[in-house]
Design an enzyme around this catalytic site. Sequence first.
Site, PDB file in Angstrom:
ATOM      1  N   HIS A 203       0.862  -1.187   0.000  1.00  0.00           N
ATOM      2  CA  HIS A 203       0.000   0.000   0.000  1.00  0.00           C
ATOM      3  C   HIS A 203       0.899   1.238   0.000  1.00  0.00           C
ATOM      4  O   HIS A 203       1.610   1.491   0.979  1.00  0.00           O
ATOM      5  CB  HIS A 203      -0.926   0.003   1.214  1.00  0.00           C
TER       6      HIS A 203
ATOM      7  N   HIS B  45       3.209  -3.404   6.993  1.00  0.00           N
ATOM      8  CA  HIS B  45       2.131  -2.449   6.684  1.00  0.00           C
ATOM      9  C   HIS B  45       2.134  -1.291   7.680  1.00  0.00           C
ATOM     10  O   HIS B  45       2.864  -1.301   8.666  1.00  0.00           O
ATOM     11  CB  HIS B  45       0.764  -3.151   6.760  1.00  0.00           C
TER      12      HIS B  45
ATOM     13  N   GLU C  43       1.703  -4.542  11.446  1.00  0.00           N
ATOM     14  CA  GLU C  43       1.096  -3.217  11.339  1.00  0.00           C
ATOM     15  C   GLU C  43       1.804  -2.242  12.268  1.00  0.00           C
ATOM     16  O   GLU C  43       1.942  -2.506  13.463  1.00  0.00           O
ATOM     17  CB  GLU C  43      -0.391  -3.289  11.711  1.00  0.00           C
TER      18      GLU C  43
END
Length: 1113
Positions: A773, A870, A955
Amino acid sequence: MTTSPSSSSSLEDLISSLQNAGDMESTLNILTALDQLLPADRLIRHLISKRGSEVLLTTLVNNACTSSPNYTILLPVLHLLAKVGQRDRRIGMKAEEAGAVLLTLNLLKHNVKHARMATACLLVIQVFSSSVSTANLIRENHGLDVIYHLIPLYTTKHLHTIKAAINAFAALLCTKANISSVVSKGYISGILLLYNDWHSKDNQHVAIAIRHALLCCLHKATNSKAGKQAFLSQGGIRLLYQTTQTCLKSKSLEVLVEPSVQLMRKCLPKTPLSLASDHSAYTFPLPGRPHDISDVDVVPDESSEESDEEAENNQEADKRDCDDDLETDLDKLRLCPEPDRPKELLPQYSRLFPERSHDFQELDLTSEPMNSTLSSSNEEPVLVDTTSSISSTFYDGSHSKSEMSIRRHSPGDALLESCELHSYCNLVSTRTGFGTVFKGATGGAHPGHKGNEYDQDEEGARDPFCCSTTDKLLERHGACIPHHDPKLYHAAAAKTKSIPGFSILAFPDFWGHLPPPGHEPMSSRKPNIQRQKVLEDIQRFLSTDDMINQVVFDLADSSLQCRPDSLRFFSKFECGNLRKAIQVRRYEYDLILNADANCSAHTQWFYFEVSNMVEDVPYRFNIINCEKTNSQFNYGMQPVLYSVREALEGRPHWVRTGTEICYFRNHFCTAHGKRRTTFYTLTFTINFKHKEDVCYLAYHYPFTYTAQKAHLKMLQNSVDPTKIFFRQQILCPTLAGNSCPVVTITACPASSDWKDLYQLRNRPYIVLTGRVHPGESNASWVMKGTLEFLCSNDMVAQILREAFVFKIIPMLNPDGVINGTSRCDVSSEDLNRQWSKPDPTLSPTIYHTKGLLYYLNSIGRAPQVFCDYHGHSRKKNVFLYGCSVKETLWQSGSTIDTIGLKEDPRYRTIPKTLDCIAPAFSFNSCNYLVEKSRSATARVVVWREMGVLRSYTMESSFNGCDQGIYKGLQLGTRELQEMGVKFCQSLLSVAKDLKPLYIKRLTSHIDHKSINCFEDDEPPCVEEIEYSTYCPTLQATDLHSDVNSNMASGDEMEECEEGHGAAKYWQGCVGHSDHSSIKGHLFLPQTSTETLNGKKKRNKCNGVNAANGQILH
């Protein structure tokens, strides 16, 4: 909590006795006993379950349907019905079946002179109106008109009754038909006049509850588009804005401010974004798809606009869907699906495993550090223009597009003089005219590289850049930044291919970044800051005197002329994202972000340059087209800023900045109504330290694709090739022709002897990926820490290299990163939802990464650990998502017996280790659930199809930590890189034959305490992010307390007129008058008679004719 047997038994006995009571005294005693028992909520629910509501309704009907109704009994019955009905979801339907709805309305009509009785009737009507059909029935029989005309102008009498009338009126507005009736009769105008009258005359603040109830009415009435339009046309926003300014001056009126602000927010007219097209400014021709993407203007379908109440219901349905998202199909959880490609295609990936074929003969020789084989490049050297004048804002554009310049304005004459930079004019001016191409142009995109080895930059490509002025500038002002070389960065940028053909470098990316010396605490939220900002936005709508509303930057129009005193913006560089900037006021700007390439969605990431500022002046920036429903900006997160002047003075830091930060839903909508999108505003204020500085603002610390290339080159040149096997190769070309690097890191064997080679080729694999992303730049900083640690001389790093072979793909989405997208690739697809069946043409990086994993699996070398790095925008800390069959079934409430299921619990080993050694890590924030919506993510596919037990998503918060030694601090690049190191160190826990003393040594200095944090989102924000579709209730003013207040009223109970006398009085008391007039007193006679045309089937009872409201003899 359970009901005690004695209480339950007493309650059931009382209900039975009430049904059989034959005299008034017995009935009153039973009602009194019930009232004493019912304050307990559990007893009310028990009474409802024993048909208590039906018994009370029958008692009401039986005592009202007589020639002489006994109001001594009716009043406590009504009070009990109000209390019980508030908890009974079916009370409205039950009342209809018992014939009690219009009967109660008739009792209200009969008793308008009796405040306590009228109040009791109104309270019961309020609870009856919880049913849509009941509310509509009351409207059909003119109940809305009756109740509306009971609401007077300001008075100090009968306040309980007035409040009950307003609340009953608001309760009836639960249906579209009732709201339409209220709008058509002009009652919204009347309610606004009432509110203004009560506001202006209630000087002693004794009627706050009345004013609050009127606001609730307006909230309910504006839950439809027609209601909003009526509110707007009658000047509702202006009236509430003015009254709110008065309320803000008195602490006792604070309870009226929030509902007023929420009502104004909800009713602000939708404003389309100031864009020619909702589609991204960047489009890219995709293989097999039409080249041109046309934007056909679509008129918004007004008839399909849903009400706010419907939207809220849809949001609740979405939440329920999330609860059902967990995978409960045991076959899907346990069985491995068929591969998405034939096995014959897998041998091609053997080229990505040079460690398995290299003979390491050079280890027996004395040699220079080895480099990867370089593939040829057909690109021309990059040149830097050195002839521009410092007084010129732009270059003349006469140079070739292949040239790359450094984007930088003059930091000011004083700085130039102090730094003796007069001769460096080429480095403090900028260039346009390179012709950024929009709408389908590929710009600098070229076909993919050929060959297997990574395309390294030729040394000659740097020669034109190494001019004397640049060398002097770097020598005098350049910081010593580890693993960063501005010249190497510049040379690498020349080979980066973007959709618009970027020809300018952002200064921070070129110059480099050093973490600031100290930690940066989370920003404290100023009380009611969102309210302040919303009121400023409402003032913009009401008054345009100081408004400028001039576009000062447009990504699609480089010819814009700015006001001399306006800020100047720029974002046409790698990773940049700002589509449009509009100067709203002298020091306020609305900013619109560019959607992801080839689509019209996903706006979160921003990165742009701003200049021409005045020092120590608060500039407000509003990013008005954010899409996520909540953000860490509401919980202490700040954007980041880089100052060119500070960098040239020796402080090249990205720093957290901004005050008065909040994130909330706004009134903007898409430019052409192609999709129904809710937009949110991120607003923050910045006081720039220096006049005429050049600053860069970003969502998070930028990390470009070019930075990744240059960093890998620096690492490759830094390692000792006799000790560290570092090989950089091309995984595949991207859609736009950029190379996706894959890196191999392991320890070189002790010699070329077959035993040492055998040990190397049998080392287990660790596969790490990141930046799928593009907007999650923190993932790249964590990956940077991982790469640098694995290439270091640290003892643990050496052990890990000897124990494992690391395959690292640091950037899975180069094209998205380059072009400044938030979520997607240039194909407009979220690549982390393509892992199940990736398209080799449209998702090449995912297809070939999966192929690499398939190959490892096919040779019996499936990774021991897989982790995809991420960033997380809604949670604090760093944490892991993993996969577990048992935990998924347990959490979903599945009926499958999990006792017999065998599952290796070692998927928790790494998270537990990280919880011990990593200050930013929170074990309690981890989960191991497999959701249906994430079945195509890397984590789930690698676990399910490759059988990798330890398959994770890591994360990292964009904000900071709420536990451990970093509690209350924002995560900077230092802490993110540290997390990359700690993840590597945690791998000691899964390596065979490694002594635990290293873990002990690593954890000795950590004071780490995780907290429970199982939800994806933070607790509710202190201020309402969304528009409220209801009016917040006052403390201790629920219906139960209203009933008690009415029961305790000191008013003397006047004798009620009965029979025809009562009817005669009613004919002169409640009539249908001009709906726009406002009555000055509660119990004044009206002008005509209203009959109640009820449906006989619903309202027929012995002794009363509900059709004409008469009590029969």
